[in-house]
Write a protein that holds these residues in place. Structure first.
Motif, PDB file in Angstrom:
ATOM      1  N   PHE A 251       4.067  14.855  -4.686  1.00  0.00           N
ATOM      2  CA  PHE A 251       2.952  14.381  -3.867  1.00  0.00           C
ATOM      3  C   PHE A 251       3.024  12.865  -3.693  1.00  0.00           C
ATOM      4  CE2 PHE A 251      -1.425  12.600  -3.991  1.00  0.00           C
ATOM      5  CZ  PHE A 251      -1.804  12.937  -2.694  1.00  0.00           C
ATOM      6  N   CYS A 252       3.218  12.149  -4.791  1.00  0.00           N
ATOM      7  CA  CYS A 252       3.213  10.686  -4.748  1.00  0.00           C
ATOM      8  C   CYS A 252       4.366  10.138  -3.924  1.00  0.00           C
ATOM      9  CB  CYS A 252       3.280  10.120  -6.167  1.00  0.00           C
ATOM     10  SG  CYS A 252       1.802  10.466  -7.140  1.00  0.00           S
ATOM     11  N   GLU A 253       5.561  10.583  -4.232  1.00  0.00           N
ATOM     12  CA  GLU A 253       6.734  10.027  -3.592  1.00  0.00           C
ATOM     13  C   GLU A 253       7.020  10.650  -2.234  1.00  0.00           C
ATOM     14  OE1 GLU A 253       9.884  10.010  -6.502  1.00  0.00           O
ATOM     15  OE2 GLU A 253       8.664   8.813  -7.875  1.00  0.00           O
ATOM     16  N   GLY A 254       6.510  11.839  -2.002  1.00  0.00           N
ATOM     17  CA  GLY A 254       6.707  12.496  -0.715  1.00  0.00           C
ATOM     18  C   GLY A 254       5.595  12.165   0.262  1.00  0.00           C
ATOM     19  N   GLU A 255       4.460  12.779   0.060  1.00  0.00           N
ATOM     20  CA  GLU A 255       3.340  12.629   0.998  1.00  0.00           C
ATOM     21  C   GLU A 255       2.746  11.221   1.033  1.00  0.00           C
ATOM     22  OE1 GLU A 255      -1.008  14.657   1.831  1.00  0.00           O
ATOM     23  OE2 GLU A 255       0.499  15.801   0.725  1.00  0.00           O
ATOM     24  N   MET A 256       2.662  10.566  -0.123  1.00  0.00           N
ATOM     25  CA  MET A 256       2.004   9.251  -0.182  1.00  0.00           C
ATOM     26  C   MET A 256       2.994   8.080  -0.099  1.00  0.00           C
ATOM     27  SD  MET A 256      -1.016  10.328  -0.124  1.00  0.00           S
ATOM     28  CE  MET A 256      -1.861   8.773  -0.186  1.00  0.00           C
ATOM     29  N   ASP A 257       4.274   8.354  -0.019  1.00  0.00           N
ATOM     30  CA  ASP A 257       5.313   7.324   0.154  1.00  0.00           C
ATOM     31  C   ASP A 257       5.330   6.261  -0.941  1.00  0.00           C
ATOM     32  OD1 ASP A 257       6.290   8.470   2.556  1.00  0.00           O
ATOM     33  OD2 ASP A 257       4.680   7.495   3.681  1.00  0.00           O
ATOM     34  N   VAL A 258       5.037   6.640  -2.166  1.00  0.00           N
ATOM     35  CA  VAL A 258       5.080   5.704  -3.293  1.00  0.00           C
ATOM     36  C   VAL A 258       6.541   5.550  -3.720  1.00  0.00           C
ATOM     37  CG1 VAL A 258       4.362   5.310  -5.680  1.00  0.00           C
ATOM     38  CG2 VAL A 258       2.765   6.327  -4.049  1.00  0.00           C
ATOM     39  N   THR A 259       6.987   4.293  -3.829  1.00  0.00           N
ATOM     40  CA  THR A 259       8.377   4.037  -4.196  1.00  0.00           C
ATOM     41  C   THR A 259       8.524   3.271  -5.502  1.00  0.00           C
ATOM     42  OG1 THR A 259       8.414   2.026  -2.857  1.00  0.00           O
ATOM     43  CG2 THR A 259       9.158   4.068  -1.804  1.00  0.00           C
ATOM     44  N   GLU A 260       7.429   2.673  -5.999  1.00  0.00           N
ATOM     45  CA  GLU A 260       7.466   1.969  -7.273  1.00  0.00           C
ATOM     46  C   GLU A 260       6.092   2.033  -7.924  1.00  0.00           C
ATOM     47  OE1 GLU A 260       7.249  -2.607  -6.550  1.00  0.00           O
ATOM     48  OE2 GLU A 260       8.536  -1.757  -5.002  1.00  0.00           O
ATOM     49  N   TYR A 261       6.082   1.748  -9.217  1.00  0.00           N
ATOM     50  CA  TYR A 261       4.840   1.894  -9.986  1.00  0.00           C
ATOM     51  C   TYR A 261       4.530   0.618 -10.747  1.00  0.00           C
ATOM     52  CZ  TYR A 261       5.620   6.713  -8.795  1.00  0.00           C
ATOM     53  OH  TYR A 261       5.821   7.869  -8.089  1.00  0.00           O
ATOM     54  N   PRO A 262       3.254   0.249 -10.811  1.00  0.00           N
ATOM     55  CA  PRO A 262       2.142   0.868 -10.101  1.00  0.00           C
ATOM     56  C   PRO A 262       2.161   0.473  -8.629  1.00  0.00           C
ATOM     57  CG  PRO A 262       1.342  -1.063 -11.259  1.00  0.00           C
ATOM     58  CD  PRO A 262       2.806  -0.908 -11.619  1.00  0.00           C
ATOM     59  N   SER A 263       1.563   1.298  -7.805  1.00  0.00           N
ATOM     60  CA  SER A 263       1.389   1.014  -6.384  1.00  0.00           C
ATOM     61  C   SER A 263      -0.076   1.161  -6.040  1.00  0.00           C
ATOM     62  CB  SER A 263       2.211   1.993  -5.516  1.00  0.00           C
ATOM     63  OG  SER A 263       3.581   1.711  -5.612  1.00  0.00           O
ATOM     64  N   LEU A 264      -0.527   0.313  -5.135  1.00  0.00           N
ATOM     65  CA  LEU A 264      -1.915   0.357  -4.673  1.00  0.00           C
ATOM     66  C   LEU A 264      -1.932   0.650  -3.188  1.00  0.00           C
ATOM     67  CD1 LEU A 264      -3.251  -2.884  -6.386  1.00  0.00           C
ATOM     68  CD2 LEU A 264      -3.243  -0.559  -7.285  1.00  0.00           C
ATOM     69  N   GLN A 265      -2.844   1.528  -2.804  1.00  0.00           N
ATOM     70  CA  GLN A 265      -3.024   1.850  -1.396  1.00  0.00           C
ATOM     71  C   GLN A 265      -4.508   1.875  -1.088  1.00  0.00           C
ATOM     72  OE1 GLN A 265      -0.892   5.364  -0.173  1.00  0.00           O
ATOM     73  NE2 GLN A 265       0.978   4.736  -1.183  1.00  0.00           N
ATOM     74  N   TYR A 266      -4.832   1.596   0.169  1.00  0.00           N
ATOM     75  CA  TYR A 266      -6.233   1.693   0.594  1.00  0.00           C
ATOM     76  C   TYR A 266      -6.291   2.398   1.932  1.00  0.00           C
ATOM     77  CZ  TYR A 266      -5.532  -2.074   3.987  1.00  0.00           C
ATOM     78  OH  TYR A 266      -5.086  -2.833   5.025  1.00  0.00           O
ATOM     79  N   GLY A 267      -7.416   2.980   2.193  1.00  0.00           N
ATOM     80  CA  GLY A 267      -7.562   3.673   3.470  1.00  0.00           C
ATOM     81  C   GLY A 267      -8.989   4.107   3.672  1.00  0.00           C
TER      82      GLY A 267
END
Length: 100
Positions: free
Chosen positions: A84-100
């Protein structure tokens, strides 16, 4: 909801350390819990040293918005749902922050 990436250092300069409740999100509940709100989401992995260092900052940020129904401050444990994280949410490194 579409999320955007935030720089890691974004919040660390604005808050002090403390303890607060951060909403736990998963691939199953992220849409329901973030609907109609401005969402700030931290993606982390268990055992990540930088993630552990950043946790108190994120908790303080959540504390500041805990009683505001317009916002949700949350986190996703990507150790439990890496696809889910790396596929759908495009997370490539940790920690990562996103807003929406």
């Amino acid at each position: 909801m579409k999320f955007q990436l935030l720089p890691f250092f974004f919040l660390s300069t604005f808050v002090d350390f403390a303890s607060a409740s951060v909403t736990e999100l998963t691939s199953d509940n992220i849409d329901d819990l973030t609907a109609g709100k401005a969402a700030f989401v931290k993606f982390f992995k268990s055992g990540c040293a930088k993630c552990d260092e950043f946790a108190p900052v994120w908790e303080e940020f959540a504390k500041d918005y805990a009683n505001d129904p317009k916002y949700i401050i949350a986190e996703v444990d990507c150790s439990a749902d890496e696809d889910f994280c790396e596929g759908e949410m495009d997370v490539t490194e940790y920690p990562s922050l996103q807003y929406g």
